[in-house]
Design a protein around this motif. Sequence first.
Motif, mmCIF file in Angstrom:
data_model
loop_
_atom_site.group_PDB
_atom_site.id
_atom_site.type_symbol
_atom_site.label_atom_id
_atom_site.label_comp_id
_atom_site.label_asym_id
_atom_site.label_seq_id
_atom_site.Cartn_x
_atom_site.Cartn_y
_atom_site.Cartn_z
ATOM 1 N N MET A 59 3.700 -10.744 12.415
ATOM 2 C CA MET A 59 4.715 -9.857 13.236
ATOM 3 C C MET A 59 5.276 -8.586 12.062
ATOM 4 S SD MET A 59 8.774 -11.905 13.575
ATOM 5 C CE MET A 59 7.682 -13.562 13.728
ATOM 6 N N GLY A 60 5.453 -7.474 13.593
ATOM 7 C CA GLY A 60 5.891 -6.556 13.303
ATOM 8 C C GLY A 60 6.470 -5.709 14.382
ATOM 9 N N ASP A 61 6.896 -4.484 13.937
ATOM 10 C CA ASP A 61 7.633 -3.924 14.991
ATOM 11 C C ASP A 61 6.585 -3.321 15.996
ATOM 12 O OD1 ASP A 61 6.895 -1.750 13.455
ATOM 13 O OD2 ASP A 61 8.995 -1.309 11.932
ATOM 14 N N LYS A 62 7.383 -1.563 16.616
ATOM 15 C CA LYS A 62 6.246 -1.284 18.004
ATOM 16 C C LYS A 62 5.974 -0.412 16.577
ATOM 17 C CE LYS A 62 10.046 -2.102 20.995
ATOM 18 N NZ LYS A 62 10.801 -0.955 21.862
ATOM 19 N N ALA A 63 5.696 -0.024 15.583
ATOM 20 C CA ALA A 63 5.352 0.893 14.858
ATOM 21 C C ALA A 63 3.310 0.319 15.000
ATOM 22 C CB ALA A 63 5.600 0.825 13.771
ATOM 23 N N TYR A 64 4.073 -0.838 14.928
ATOM 24 C CA TYR A 64 1.974 -1.580 14.710
ATOM 25 C C TYR A 64 1.104 -1.893 16.327
ATOM 26 C CZ TYR A 64 3.324 -1.569 9.932
ATOM 27 O OH TYR A 64 3.806 -1.837 8.414
ATOM 28 N N ARG A 65 2.041 -1.618 17.236
ATOM 29 C CA ARG A 65 1.749 -1.963 18.638
ATOM 30 C C ARG A 65 0.296 -1.421 18.892
ATOM 31 N NH1 ARG A 65 4.811 2.840 18.872
ATOM 32 N NH2 ARG A 65 3.714 4.113 21.304
ATOM 33 N N GLY B 171 -8.600 -14.159 14.121
ATOM 34 C CA GLY B 171 -8.284 -15.165 14.339
ATOM 35 C C GLY B 171 -6.923 -15.416 14.282
ATOM 36 N N ILE B 172 -5.761 -14.076 14.664
ATOM 37 C CA ILE B 172 -4.894 -14.039 14.255
ATOM 38 C C ILE B 172 -3.664 -13.758 15.105
ATOM 39 C CG2 ILE B 172 -3.305 -13.031 12.517
ATOM 40 C CD1 ILE B 172 -4.909 -11.708 10.502
ATOM 41 N N ARG B 173 -3.032 -14.410 15.488
ATOM 42 C CA ARG B 173 -1.477 -14.386 16.193
ATOM 43 C C ARG B 173 -0.535 -13.383 16.357
ATOM 44 N NH1 ARG B 173 -0.199 -20.603 17.210
ATOM 45 N NH2 ARG B 173 -0.092 -20.857 14.600
ATOM 46 N N ILE B 174 -0.198 -13.013 17.650
ATOM 47 C CA ILE B 174 0.780 -11.627 17.413
ATOM 48 C C ILE B 174 1.697 -11.452 17.633
ATOM 49 C CG2 ILE B 174 -0.069 -9.767 18.248
ATOM 50 C CD1 ILE B 174 -2.719 -9.439 18.389
ATOM 51 N N THR B 175 2.750 -11.558 17.297
ATOM 52 C CA THR B 175 4.197 -11.092 17.787
ATOM 53 C C THR B 175 4.194 -10.084 17.236
ATOM 54 O OG1 THR B 175 4.992 -13.340 17.119
ATOM 55 C CG2 THR B 175 6.627 -12.034 17.761
ATOM 56 N N ILE B 176 4.359 -8.738 18.249
ATOM 57 C CA ILE B 176 4.421 -7.298 17.855
ATOM 58 C C ILE B 176 5.021 -6.461 19.297
ATOM 59 C CG2 ILE B 176 3.757 -4.852 17.851
ATOM 60 C CD1 ILE B 176 1.420 -6.396 16.156
ATOM 61 N N VAL C 128 0.884 -1.272 -0.208
ATOM 62 C CA VAL C 128 0.181 -0.332 0.144
ATOM 63 C C VAL C 128 1.027 0.934 0.134
ATOM 64 C CG1 VAL C 128 -1.662 1.183 0.925
ATOM 65 C CG2 VAL C 128 -1.944 -1.413 1.085
ATOM 66 N N LEU C 129 0.089 2.086 -0.289
ATOM 67 C CA LEU C 129 0.914 3.424 -0.693
ATOM 68 C C LEU C 129 0.423 4.921 -0.264
ATOM 69 C CD1 LEU C 129 2.515 3.272 -4.874
ATOM 70 C CD2 LEU C 129 3.878 2.575 -2.618
ATOM 71 N N THR C 130 1.171 5.401 0.810
ATOM 72 C CA THR C 130 0.802 6.878 1.494
ATOM 73 C C THR C 130 1.435 7.868 1.509
ATOM 74 O OG1 THR C 130 1.892 6.078 4.133
ATOM 75 C CG2 THR C 130 -0.527 4.826 2.752
ATOM 76 N N PRO C 131 0.866 8.214 1.569
ATOM 77 C CA PRO C 131 2.221 9.536 1.252
ATOM 78 C C PRO C 131 3.404 9.893 2.663
ATOM 79 C CG PRO C 131 0.330 10.992 1.702
ATOM 80 C CD PRO C 131 -0.464 9.562 1.734
ATOM 81 N N GLY C 132 4.497 10.280 2.567
ATOM 82 C CA GLY C 132 5.424 9.739 3.126
ATOM 83 C C GLY C 132 5.499 10.146 4.660
ATOM 84 N N GLN C 133 4.456 11.125 5.152
ATOM 85 C CA GLN C 133 4.403 11.350 6.386
ATOM 86 C C GLN C 133 3.381 10.758 7.341
ATOM 87 O OE1 GLN C 133 3.336 12.683 4.333
ATOM 88 N NE2 GLN C 133 1.265 14.070 4.640
ATOM 89 N N ARG C 134 2.921 9.429 6.455
ATOM 90 C CA ARG C 134 1.964 8.665 8.011
ATOM 91 C C ARG C 134 2.355 7.511 7.683
ATOM 92 N NH1 ARG C 134 -1.060 12.521 7.394
ATOM 93 N NH2 ARG C 134 -2.681 13.522 5.604
ATOM 94 N N HIS C 135 1.596 7.590 9.086
ATOM 95 C CA HIS C 135 2.260 6.437 9.795
ATOM 96 C C HIS C 135 1.741 4.793 9.510
ATOM 97 C CE1 HIS C 135 2.802 4.101 14.109
ATOM 98 N NE2 HIS C 135 3.505 4.804 14.204
ATOM 99 N N GLU C 136 2.234 3.932 10.111
ATOM 100 C CA GLU C 136 2.462 2.752 9.309
ATOM 101 C C GLU C 136 0.872 2.640 10.053
ATOM 102 O OE1 GLU C 136 6.756 2.786 9.519
ATOM 103 O OE2 GLU C 136 5.051 3.716 10.295
#
Length: 268
Positions: free
Chosen positions: A185-191, A203-208, A148-156
């Motif tokens: 699985m994602g980094d802290k931006a997806y917390r 029903g998706i398990r999480i590793t964040i 997905v494309l967004t403007p550069g300043q948009r958060h994940e």
Amino acid sequence: MNRHDLTNTQWERLQSLLPPQKPHTGRPAADHRRILNGILWLLRTGAPWRDLPERYGCWSTLASRFYRWRKAGIWARLFAAVQQQADAAAQLDWDIHYVDGTIVRAHQHAAGAHTKNPEAEALGRSQGGFSTKVHVRAEGGGKLMTLVLTPGQRHEAVAFEALMAGGAVKRGGCGRPKRRPRRLMGDKAYRSGKIRQYLRRHGIRITIPRKQNEHRTGPFDRALYRLRERVERLINRLKHHRRLATRYEKCAVNYHAMWLIAATLLWL
């Protein structure tokens, strides 16, 4: 064969997925393989269309083919077809998927699209300057599922649900396309709590991981989290193509198509 042109094996897999070489009326179209090799040369070098080497034919023919196939959805269909082939051959891992985002600096020539809304063309101002943010989702083996494309300043988090809604792979028979991994699985931006609620609801398990200043705790597998480097390596491999590492396209749909072409090569 020139460096980085399609190999015979790659061409054999793509040939049956392309439109017919000879139209029903009019003169025959230019050779599909030569056209594709010319587009791959542009993708690899980041050069303008007019600087195409003569061995690939007239630059306007290649540009016309690229834009017409993008409007007809052929680049997206090629990408979906090679994904489907990989899934049928059990080469697509649904156990773990990874999400990440990367900022791409936009060239000055990327500005000026005929629109009054720059955000519709995924262009904005971030700390890196005039840029686009590319949000990607990769399967367990480290190949692209969707972007997905967004403007550069948009958060994940802004593009997360759109990222999860895409990437469906059709399967043989009459069942629904498969789109959900067993774990994300994602980094802290997806917390954020909203993202965690979305994943639990589906029903998706999480590793964040959580930030240190958060007061909530829970199970977190650090050894498993180290596999997240696969999505970072995927972004690095895709950015070997200079037309992706710097954005030159004015229209977001054309830049998106360039990413799909590069990702199709990785699946091949």
